[in-house]
Design an enzyme around this catalytic site. Structure first.
Site, PDB file in Angstrom:
ATOM      1  CG  ASN A  50       8.660  -1.691  -5.997  1.00  0.00           C
ATOM      2  OD1 ASN A  50       8.512  -2.035  -4.831  1.00  0.00           O
ATOM      3  ND2 ASN A  50       7.969  -0.702  -6.534  1.00  0.00           N
ATOM      4  CD  GLU A  51       3.389  -1.127  -6.047  1.00  0.00           C
ATOM      5  OE1 GLU A  51       3.305  -0.218  -6.893  1.00  0.00           O
ATOM      6  OE2 GLU A  51       3.064  -0.972  -4.860  1.00  0.00           O
TER       7      GLU A  51
HETATM    8  O1  AHR Z   1       5.483   4.261  -1.581  1.00  0.00           O
HETATM    9  C1  AHR Z   1       5.235   4.950  -2.767  1.00  0.00           C
HETATM   10  C2  AHR Z   1       5.093   4.036  -3.960  1.00  0.00           C
HETATM   11  O2  AHR Z   1       3.982   3.209  -3.786  1.00  0.00           O
HETATM   12  C3  AHR Z   1       6.217   3.070  -4.176  1.00  0.00           C
HETATM   13  O3  AHR Z   1       7.249   3.631  -4.894  1.00  0.00           O
HETATM   14  C4  AHR Z   1       5.578   1.971  -4.949  1.00  0.00           C
HETATM   15  O4  AHR Z   1       6.200   0.733  -4.743  1.00  0.00           O
HETATM   16  C5  AHR Z   1       4.139   2.016  -4.540  1.00  0.00           C
HETATM   17  O5  AHR Z   1       3.306   2.078  -5.626  1.00  0.00           O
END
Ligand code: AHR
Length: 655
Positions: free
Chosen positions: A378-379
């Site tokens: 993801n991030e």
């Molecule tokens: O959208 C909320 C959060 O923001 C998500 O889980 C993450 O990917 C980002 O930091």
């Protein structure tokens, strides 16, 4: 150009960027020329999508229509959500047990034992209240086992004020686990109802998988999704749906990362897990937030199919959330994670005689789900990510070149992680890079040219999470204001103009339960009875319903400090030209429009306008306060003047 228009045009240019004084307010002037006969890049028809994460009680307590919280008594505090019902004369006991369970994967169950002096039992509070509607049917079910005595078992719905809404006596349970069902018809609507399970008479009963679903779910699927919430998604006509997140994919530690294989198969066998948002924010604790996975990967794929969205699953890349532990799997263990990705492709697309394709078929979907893309992490960021991402690419590209891979550029649109990621991802020939941005409205107004100079030969961009923050990121004061929505619309004109590079975009987060949220702002707010759509939702919807097929080149001239933004596209089937204009100023703006290269134009055009006070918001009480208004527009020439209201997002469709 007619004489009238030509005079107007000249006078506008004389006074251009100076500002006109009309009816006591300053009206700025500008011009927009669209080259209608020189179509540019083809837009991705699936460009505008949605991002679903189980945050803010988005799944349990949200989209997943189960009304009973902690139905299987698997929360660490096994009676959380349940309370003892013991009128003064009654004597009885409650015990959580796990011998001879109904289901070994979720082994705990509740034993209720009553001395029979009075009714005795438990009540479930639901997810901050059980929402029930008058004259609708609610399907109760539970696994029951008679232990001793011959007590009778009653289930009832009680309103928040303590009045009985409906009550049914259960029959036919025996000494073995058995699913017992009943239907309840509440006589009133109530947002805070409770479900009672009561023993009448002397005896002991074991209870597990206590469930209450509205009969009316999305497509009336038993045990399905909330119809009103899915309808709000369907009405967006999303091109794709990214799921299941978000940070929830990564987990705080690798042990609580999202593992899709644990979310398929019989619902009762899906092991409960902590929801990472349960403990994420000290300022918004959510001790009762867990994942039952009743909404699991099969249901996500099915939802995508239902609403016509291409599925975009995001998988753990062997790195836990780097805002939390950042735990990284050993590179020698990465194979397990990559295998999960390979198996997911088989689950989604494989023939029914493959291991995972057979599981899909067994769940009711022999046809493939037509998976075309997948996210790796993801991030995530920096060397630990790039190292793992590179391995994923090597295996997946070799075995499944048909699957487009989405790679992460980290949490910010311009920090050190972002700058580290891009050159590496370019070297890797990544297909699509996922950029995230949560920032003040000004960032969005000022970033409309961000993609103008992106490398046309490099990876494509997925603007995968974004939202304007009226206060600051993770502030509890953030509101879904029109100003934020307009700022997002401004930025989206830039995404659209650069549709050859930016292939997909999605606002985040999608849902929030108004009584149980962790993160704001959010696209759609819900409570136990209903849903309201924010101004930001309407911006997304306006783009999605009016995307067009090709970008048309355009030139916008306005004062340097004007908050005026535009994009132009053409719908090939109807031949319509679609103009999108954002006026972020507090005054209307008169724009001279010139549709260059058009022979003639149909007089029947229309505008769709979202406008209001910058701080305006929608609510459960006034859900339509800020919503698009459609009006017919009569035009006689490809050159005409149009006034765009203050704080507005306007779409003009012309033939
Ligand atoms: O959208 C909320 C959060 O923001 C998500 O889980 C993450 O990917 C980002 O930091």
């Amino acid at each position: 150009m007619t004489l009238k228009n030509s005079i107007l045009y000249s006078s506008l240019f004389v006074g251009l960027f100076v500002g006109l004084f009309v009816g006591g307010i300053t009206m700025h002037a500008a011009s927009l020329t669209v080259q209608t006969d020189q179509p540019g890049a083809k837009l991705n028809p699936a460009m505008w999508g949605i991002f679903f994460e189980d945050i803010n009680f988005g799944a349990d307590g949200g989209l997943y229509a189960e009304l009973v919280k902690n139905r299987a008594f698997e929360f660490p505090d096994a009676l959380m959500g349940w309370s003892k019902l013991s009128p003064s004369k009654s004597l009885g006991s409650l015990a959580i047990r796990d011998e001879n369970p109904f289901n070994a994967k979720n082994p705990h169950y509740l034993r209720i034992e009553s001395q029979g002096k009075d009714v005795f039992g438990v009540a479930n509070e639901g997810f901050r209240g059980i929402g029930v509607k008058k004259d609708e049917a609610y399907n109760f079910s539970a696994q029951l086992r008679n232990v001793s005595g011959n007590a009778r078992l009653r289930v009832a719905l009680y309103g928040g004020d303590g009045a009985v809404l409906d009550s049914v006596m259960l029959k036919d349970f025996s000494g073995d686990w058995k699913k017992i069902t009943a239907v309840l018809h509440p006589k009133d609507t109530d947002a805070k109802a409770k479900l009672y399970v009561l023993l009448e008479g002397k005896g002991a009963v074991d209870l597990d998988m206590v469930s209450l679903f509205p009969e009316h779910t999305w497509k009336n699927r038993p045990g399905g999704l909330r119809a009103d919430m899915v309808q709000a998604l369907a009405d967006l006509h999303p091109g794709f749906m990214r799921f299941p997140g978000g940070c929830i994919v990564e987990g705080i530690y690798l042990t609580n990362r999202y593992q899709w294989k644990k979310t398929i198969g019989p619902v009762a066998e899906r092991e409960l897990m902590l929801n990472r948002w349960n403990v994420e924010f000290l300022h918004r604790p959510a001790p009762d937030y867990f994942q039952s996975f009743g909404l699991g990967f099969y249901e996500y794929f099915q939802l995508c199919e239902d609403i016509g969205a291409q599925p975009l699953p995001i998988l753990s890349c062997g790195l836990a959330c780097q805002f939390n532990s950042g735990e990284a799997c050993a590179m020698s263990d990465l194979g397990t994670y990559i295998q999960d990705a390979l198996d997911l492709i088989e689950f989604a697309n494989g023939a029914t005689n493959t291991i995972w394709g057979a599981q899909r078929a067994a769940m009711g979907h022999p046809e493939p789900f037509n998976l075309k893309m997948m996210g790796v992490g993801n991030e995530n960021w920096d060397a630990p990510y790039l190292e793992r991402c590179t391995k994923f690419h090597a295996v997946l590209k070799a075995q499944h070149p048909e699957i487009q891979l989405v790679s992460s550029a980290g949490p910010s649109p311009d920090d050190a992680h972002f700058k580290y990621a891009w050159p590496k991802l370019r070297e890797l020939h990544a297909d699509i890079v996922d950029e995230h941005c949560y920032a003040k409205p000004d960032w969005f107004f000022n970033s409309t040219h961000r993609y103008d100079n992106y490398d046309r030969n490099g990876p494509k961009v997925f603007f995968g999470e974004y939202a304007a923050q009226s206060d600051y990121i993770v502030s509890v004061k953030n509101r879904n204001t029109l100003e934020c929505a307009i700022a997002e619309a401004a930025c989206m004109t830039g995404l659209e103009r650069n549709g050859d590079v930016v292939r997909m975009a999605s606002y985040a987060p999608l849902f929030a339960n108004s009584e149980a949220w962790q993160w704001t702002p959010d696209l759609i707010w819900v409570n136990s009875l209903g849903v309201y759509r924010t101004p930001n939702y309407y911006v997304q919807q306006m783009f999605s319903l009016n995307h067009g097929d090709v970008v048309l080149p355009m030139k916008l001239e306005a004062a340097d400090d004007a908050k005026l933004f535009a994009s132009a596209t053409r719908d090939n089937a109807s031949g319509e030209i679609i103009l999108k204009v954002v006026n972020g100023d507090n005054a209307p703006v008169a724009v001279q429009l010139n549709l260059a290269g058009l022979g003639k134009i149909s007089s029947a055009a229309k505008t769709i306008v979202l406008a209001g006070e910058p701080r305006g918001e929608n609510s459960f009480a006034a859900p339509q306060k800020i919503s698009p208004k459609e009006t017919a527009l009569n035009i006689s020439s490809p050159e005409f003047q149009h006034e765009f209201p203050a704080n507005s997002f306007t779409i003009i469709r012309l033939k």
